[in-house]
Motif scaffolding. Structure first.
Motif, PDB file in Angstrom:
ATOM      1  N   HIS A 176       0.821  -1.213   0.000  1.00 61.34           N
ATOM      2  CA  HIS A 176       0.000   0.000   0.000  1.00 61.34           C
ATOM      3  C   HIS A 176       0.861   1.273   0.000  1.00 61.34           C
ATOM      4  O   HIS A 176       0.684   2.146   0.854  1.00 61.34           O
ATOM      5  CB  HIS A 176      -0.955   0.038   1.194  1.00 61.34           C
TER       6      HIS A 176
ATOM      7  N   SER B 101       2.476   4.948  -0.809  1.00 64.54           N
ATOM      8  CA  SER B 101       2.070   6.260  -1.314  1.00 64.54           C
ATOM      9  C   SER B 101       2.972   6.571  -2.507  1.00 64.54           C
ATOM     10  O   SER B 101       4.006   5.918  -2.720  1.00 64.54           O
ATOM     11  CB  SER B 101       2.254   7.323  -0.230  1.00 64.54           C
TER      12      SER B 101
ATOM     13  N   CYS C  97      -7.856   5.712  -1.118  1.00 64.17           N
ATOM     14  CA  CYS C  97      -7.699   6.840  -0.207  1.00 64.17           C
ATOM     15  C   CYS C  97      -8.273   6.462   1.149  1.00 64.17           C
ATOM     16  O   CYS C  97      -9.370   5.904   1.232  1.00 64.17           O
ATOM     17  CB  CYS C  97      -8.420   8.070  -0.748  1.00 64.17           C
TER      18      CYS C  97
ATOM     19  N   ARG D 139      -8.829   7.978   5.227  1.00 63.06           N
ATOM     20  CA  ARG D 139      -8.946   9.197   6.029  1.00 63.06           C
ATOM     21  C   ARG D 139      -7.589   9.586   6.630  1.00 63.06           C
ATOM     22  O   ARG D 139      -6.922   8.783   7.269  1.00 63.06           O
ATOM     23  CB  ARG D 139      -9.968   8.923   7.126  1.00 63.06           C
ATOM     24  N   GLY D 140      -7.181  10.826   6.386  1.00 60.82           N
ATOM     25  CA  GLY D 140      -5.960  11.343   6.972  1.00 60.82           C
ATOM     26  C   GLY D 140      -4.673  10.837   6.351  1.00 60.82           C
ATOM     27  O   GLY D 140      -3.593  11.059   6.893  1.00 60.82           O
ATOM     28  N   GLU D 141      -4.757  10.143   5.243  1.00 58.22           N
ATOM     29  CA  GLU D 141      -3.583   9.562   4.602  1.00 58.22           C
ATOM     30  C   GLU D 141      -3.473  10.063   3.162  1.00 58.22           C
ATOM     31  O   GLU D 141      -4.482  10.359   2.528  1.00 58.22           O
ATOM     32  CB  GLU D 141      -3.706   8.027   4.548  1.00 58.22           C
TER      33      GLU D 141
ATOM     34  N   ARG E 211      -2.928   6.021  -1.735  1.00 57.83           N
ATOM     35  CA  ARG E 211      -2.036   4.863  -1.740  1.00 57.83           C
ATOM     36  C   ARG E 211      -2.401   3.970  -2.918  1.00 57.83           C
ATOM     37  O   ARG E 211      -3.488   4.075  -3.475  1.00 57.83           O
ATOM     38  CB  ARG E 211      -2.152   4.108  -0.422  1.00 57.83           C
TER      39      ARG E 211
ATOM     40  N   VAL F  75      -7.526   0.207   8.964  1.00 64.29           N
ATOM     41  CA  VAL F  75      -6.497   1.222   9.172  1.00 64.29           C
ATOM     42  C   VAL F  75      -6.422   1.509  10.668  1.00 64.29           C
ATOM     43  O   VAL F  75      -7.428   1.854  11.291  1.00 64.29           O
ATOM     44  CB  VAL F  75      -6.823   2.523   8.400  1.00 64.29           C
TER      45      VAL F  75
ATOM     46  N   ASN G 142      -5.747   3.611  13.804  1.00 62.69           N
ATOM     47  CA  ASN G 142      -5.760   5.039  14.125  1.00 62.69           C
ATOM     48  C   ASN G 142      -4.511   5.493  14.882  1.00 62.69           C
ATOM     49  O   ASN G 142      -4.268   6.692  14.999  1.00 62.69           O
ATOM     50  CB  ASN G 142      -6.998   5.386  14.956  1.00 62.69           C
TER      51      ASN G 142
ATOM     52  N   ARG H 297      -1.193   3.856  12.010  1.00 61.94           N
ATOM     53  CA  ARG H 297      -1.581   4.096  10.613  1.00 61.94           C
ATOM     54  C   ARG H 297      -1.331   2.893   9.702  1.00 61.94           C
ATOM     55  O   ARG H 297      -1.350   3.019   8.490  1.00 61.94           O
ATOM     56  CB  ARG H 297      -0.902   5.344  10.031  1.00 61.94           C
TER      57      ARG H 297
ATOM     58  N   ILE I  57      -1.975  -0.316   7.518  1.00 66.79           N
ATOM     59  CA  ILE I  57      -3.106  -0.722   6.686  1.00 66.79           C
ATOM     60  C   ILE I  57      -3.025  -2.232   6.527  1.00 66.79           C
ATOM     61  O   ILE I  57      -1.971  -2.774   6.188  1.00 66.79           O
ATOM     62  CB  ILE I  57      -3.048  -0.039   5.306  1.00 66.79           C
TER      63      ILE I  57
ATOM     64  N   TYR J 261     -11.770   1.512  10.588  1.00 67.38           N
ATOM     65  CA  TYR J 261     -10.780   2.270  11.351  1.00 67.38           C
ATOM     66  C   TYR J 261     -10.878   1.882  12.815  1.00 67.38           C
ATOM     67  O   TYR J 261     -11.969   1.691  13.336  1.00 67.38           O
ATOM     68  CB  TYR J 261     -11.034   3.782  11.199  1.00 67.38           C
TER      69      TYR J 261
END
Length: 141
Positions: free
Chosen positions: A22, A24, A61, A63-65, A68, A80, A82, A85, A87, A120
């Motif tokens: 995963h 980025s 996509c 949240r907050g990342e 990817r 994910v 919290n 982070r 995955i 999450y």
């Protein structure tokens, strides 16, 4: 999308993205730079998007990342953490109302092509210290 020739740069970007979990675009770029100093960020990003647009892997996509790239072509969901982070790929959980949701969307005029689910919470690695701490310091009532 119009056809573009398969370049050695694109092949390298695809190979590196597939070797990471995963990743980025920045993570792929950092690995590409280790092999090919002269390749630019825009080239890597453009090739990642081209590969995702053409089904080599999925752009996802969370949240907050940052976006990817997921190279797992099997139907799956994600978890994910919290805290760290991380995955994690999950097999799709059975959902009894899945067909009803899709039927409702179709009734409203949407053409459903895929579905993505992300959960999450806290992964087991991050939860272990919290559980140990709770056991050592029990709450008094």
């Amino acid at each position: 999308m119009k056809s573009r020739r398969n370049t050695s740069q694109r092949a390298m970007v695809a190979e590196i993205a597939k070797s990471l979990y995963h990743p980025s675009a920045e993570e792929v770029y950092a690995e590409v730079k280790k092999r090919e100093k002269g390749i630019g960020r825009a080239t890597v990003f453009r090739n990642l998007n081209f590969l995702a647009d053409n089904g080599v892997f999925m752009k996802v996509c969370f949240r907050g990342e940052p976006a990817r790239f997921d190279t797992n072509h099997q139907k799956h969901d994600h978890f994910v953490c919290n805290i760290c982070r991380a995955i994690t790929d999950l097999p799709p959980l059975p959902q009894t109302d899945n067909d009803a949701e899709k039927d409702e969307l179709v009734r409203r005029g949407f053409k459903v092509e895929s579905k993505s689910v992300a959960y999450y919470g806290v992964c087991d690695k991050c939860d272990r210290p919290r559980l140990s701490e709770q056991n050592l310091n029990p709450v008094k009532i």
